[in-house]
Enzyme design. Structure first.
Site, mmCIF file in Angstrom:
data_model
loop_
_atom_site.group_PDB
_atom_site.id
_atom_site.type_symbol
_atom_site.label_atom_id
_atom_site.label_comp_id
_atom_site.label_asym_id
_atom_site.label_seq_id
_atom_site.Cartn_x
_atom_site.Cartn_y
_atom_site.Cartn_z
ATOM 1 N N GLY A 343 0.823 -1.206 0.000
ATOM 2 C CA GLY A 343 0.000 0.000 0.000
ATOM 3 C C GLY A 343 0.852 1.249 0.000
ATOM 4 O O GLY A 343 1.549 1.546 -0.967
ATOM 5 N N GLU A 386 -3.992 3.971 3.413
ATOM 6 C CA GLU A 386 -4.135 5.392 3.724
ATOM 7 C C GLU A 386 -5.276 6.001 2.898
ATOM 8 O O GLU A 386 -5.027 6.501 1.810
ATOM 9 C CB GLU A 386 -2.819 6.121 3.456
ATOM 10 C CG GLU A 386 -1.653 5.554 4.250
ATOM 11 C CD GLU A 386 -0.334 6.295 4.001
ATOM 12 O OE1 GLU A 386 -0.348 7.441 3.491
ATOM 13 O OE2 GLU A 386 0.712 5.723 4.311
ATOM 14 N N MET A 452 1.431 6.480 12.576
ATOM 15 C CA MET A 452 2.244 7.408 11.785
ATOM 16 C C MET A 452 2.227 8.813 12.393
ATOM 17 O O MET A 452 1.616 9.742 11.876
ATOM 18 C CB MET A 452 1.779 7.397 10.334
ATOM 19 C CG MET A 452 2.005 6.055 9.666
ATOM 20 S SD MET A 452 1.568 6.015 7.907
ATOM 21 C CE MET A 452 -0.223 5.951 7.995
ATOM 22 N N THR A 453 2.934 8.946 13.513
ATOM 23 C CA THR A 453 2.928 10.182 14.294
ATOM 24 C C THR A 453 3.959 11.177 13.746
ATOM 25 O O THR A 453 4.879 11.606 14.445
ATOM 26 C CB THR A 453 3.199 9.870 15.774
ATOM 27 O OG1 THR A 453 4.323 8.968 15.874
ATOM 28 C CG2 THR A 453 1.992 9.213 16.416
#
Length: 612
Positions: A343, A386, A452-453
């Site tokens: 992805g 996403e 995903m910070t």
């Protein structure tokens, strides 16, 4: 994940929320009700210059249920809606109309609903009407100004079951009526003063609080900054020690322009300090997992000096390329596990079709992972969608349960002997992307989440304000509430995700602006700072020398050099973040991606020492 240096969060937790001057434009009602029985806010949740993502949030502020709503507004010439979700949007000339779906028209007293759209152009809505009445609940259109944001709450008196909050007052041109206290995205109280004590909490539990002000017309303003609170007592997850996950992404295309190969993991010393590698990215086409670049993956020949083993590839060997180098790396470092990641930003559009037949998708993925030519290379699969039931490069409308269903199918197909993980959004805002999918329900099928910070803020908002792209916590002046690591982790925990299934994300790169005249965050800019591969993005290994850090904010570093402003993590700020991850009982950390580090792997070393 970023893919080919793209701006990952142009749809998630990563872009400045721009509240328009008529920020509470929508007062709505059923025909039998007064327009003042409800309000709403409009926000530009992202803006990439030629287009934007907009979101309306409608709230019933009355005492009786609302059965339907219709909002109308004007866009200036050149601005239009290209796609929408959770509402039916039509137009006649420059007039646009949004009507509720069959399932979200009814709003109980105090309830709210949001819908969003992608727009082209740069204009803002005007002349808004709701069911023929004023959109802001006031006597005129567009009505008076919405309140400002209150100050970030301060927490005190924390016990096993309660916390006391206080905040500085908001301002309004006609006066403040009261404040909504919001916990983990839901309003828990409306108070007239600037303090509130929340009782009935659970011991040893993480919560996140923000506050919104209401004016005398019942308009709500933007949210304050957030404060993370953990109640005392209870049982907590043990902090990770020797078994902490230390995972890095290795990019398939990095062997070209970046000239970064599997052997670099050895020469940098990084291979001895990690536990897992995500090989990125496989593609998702026609509802199936497929290989992307077969030359880089299985065919590229390595000379003896380029090879992990020190032996040159031959023309007739059955497997060459990255996969063979990973096989050699695992032989040298048997503790390392390798997952194939599918992805990413560019290839996530294929998940919509995959979600329509998750069993077939899972079967295709396992067949590819277990191809006899490289079956010994991979220990599992990572899904980087996403974003489920939300928008990234494209929009998905598979539904709230689609991600959970897909995760279940993968676990059923791969069984318990394989790792099955997922990279997910870190949008901790109210009604944001964490709320769009059942991440809590899906977590039972997954070994962990790569949260995903990073990429919260950047030059995808070309004029700023300048802000750190990977803040650990909120801070006064943060451009968007909920866009920080602490709020994202707290929200995922509140949805039932175990702490030890959450990995904190670290970016091995910075995001930056140019045309900036102040060193402190919050400045204006003229565009993206120059970058080696993409404007607005640069590797840490470059920035540490060309634009060294000049300050820290919210647990991460920033740098001001010339008229450029960058934010990025350093070994010192990574140490702070790893200490925080341990205090939260997280399962470890991951990073994007290896080639952004120095040749001696100093960022990997900081993660390793911080989690040890």
């Amino acid at each position: 994940m970023r893919f080919r240096h793209r701006a990952r969060q142009r749809a998630v937790a990563g872009l400045t929320t721009l509240l328009l001057p008529f920020a509470a434009m929508v007062g709505l009602a059923s025909p039998a009700q007064a327009a003042t029985s409800a309000t709403a806010t409009f926000a530009k949740t992202q803006d990439w210059g030629t287009g934007f993502e907009g979101k309306w949030t409608v709230k019933n502020t009355g005492t009786t249920s609302i059965s339907s709503w219709t909002i109308g507004w004007d866009f200036p010439s050149g601005t239009s809606v290209s796609s929408a979700w959770d509402a039916d949007v039509t137009s006649s000339g420059t007039r646009w109309t949004a009507k509720n779906k069959s399932w979200n028209g009814t709003l109980a007293a105090g309830a709210s609903v949001s819908f969003g759209f992608n727009g082209s152009g740069s204009g803002a809505p005007s002349n808004c009407l709701l069911n023929g009445g004023s959109c802001d609940g006031g006597p005129t259109v567009p009505g008076d100004t919405a309140p400002t944001a209150p100050g970030t709450p301060t927490a005190s008196g924390i016990t096993n079951t309660a916390v006391s909050l206080s905040w500085s007052a908001a301002t309004d041109d006609k006066g403040i009526k009261n404040y909504d206290v919001i916990r983990d995205g839901a309003t828990v109280a409306t108070v007239t003063g600037t303090s509130y004590t929340n009782t009935g909490l659970t011991a040893g539990t993480d919560y996140s609080y923000t506050v919104k002000a209401r004016d005398t017309a019942d308009q709500t303003g933007p949210a304050s900054g957030s404060v993370a609170v953990r109640t005392t007592g209870g049982t907590t997850d043990p902090p990770p020690t020797g078994n902490a996950v230390k995972l890095g992404y290795f990019t398939e295309w990095g062997v070209y322009g970046r000239n970064y190969h599997v052997k670099n993991l050895v020469t940098s010393g990084s291979a001895s300090k990690i536990t897992h590698i995500n090989y990125s990215f496989g593609n998702v086409k026609n509802g199936q997992c497929v290989m992307d670049d077969s030359y880089a993956a299985i065919d590229k020949a390595y000379t003896a000096d380029q090879s992990v083993s020190g032996a040159a590839d031959t023309w007739d060997q059955p497997l060459r390329g990255n996969f063979n180098q990973l096989r050699q790396l695992k032989a040298k470092y048997p503790n390392i596990k390798v997952l194939w990641s599918f992805g990413g930003w560019t290839y996530s559009g294929g998940f919509t079709q995959a979600a329509a037949n998750p069993t077939a998708f899972a079967q295709s993925c396992k067949a590819l992972v277990e191809d006899p030519r490289w079956a010994d290379v991979f220990d599992g699969i990572d899904i980087d969608w996403e974003y489920p039931n939300a928008c990234g490069l494209s929009c998905d409308a598979s539904g709230f349960s689609a991600f959970k269903t897909l995760s279940s199918a993968l676990r059923t197909e791969f069984g318990s002997n394989y790792l099955v993980t997922a990279a997910i959004t870190a949008d901790g805002s109210s009604g944001g992307k964490i709320d769009a999918a059942d991440y809590g329900g899906a977590s039972q099928y997954l070994n962990w989440y790569n949260v995903m910070t990073y990429d919260y803020f950047g030059a995808f908002a070309p004029t700023g304000p300048t802000a750190p792209h990977s803040p650990l916590t909120s801070y006064n002046g943060i451009p968007a509430a909920g866009f920080n690591s602490a709020d994202a982790i707290a929200k995922l925990k509140s949805k039932g995700v175990p702490a030890n299934k959450l990995l904190l994300g670290i970016g091995f790169y910075g995001r930056g602006w140019t045309g900036v005249t102040q060193a402190a965050p919050g400045g204006t800019a003229t565009g993206a700072a120059p970058g080696t591969y993409e404007p607005g993005i640069e590797d840490y290994k470059v920035l540490k020398n060309t634009c060294p850090a000049t300050g820290t904010i919210a647990g991460t570093a920033y740098a001001y050099c010339g008229n450029n402003w960058w934010s990025y993590d350093t070994p010192a700020t990574i140490g702070t973040k790893m200490a925080w991850a341990k205090s939260q009982g997280l399962g470890g950390a991951f990073f994007w991606e290896f080639s952004g580090d120095t040749t001696n792997g100093e960022l990997v070393s900081a993660i390793n020492s911080g989690l040890s």
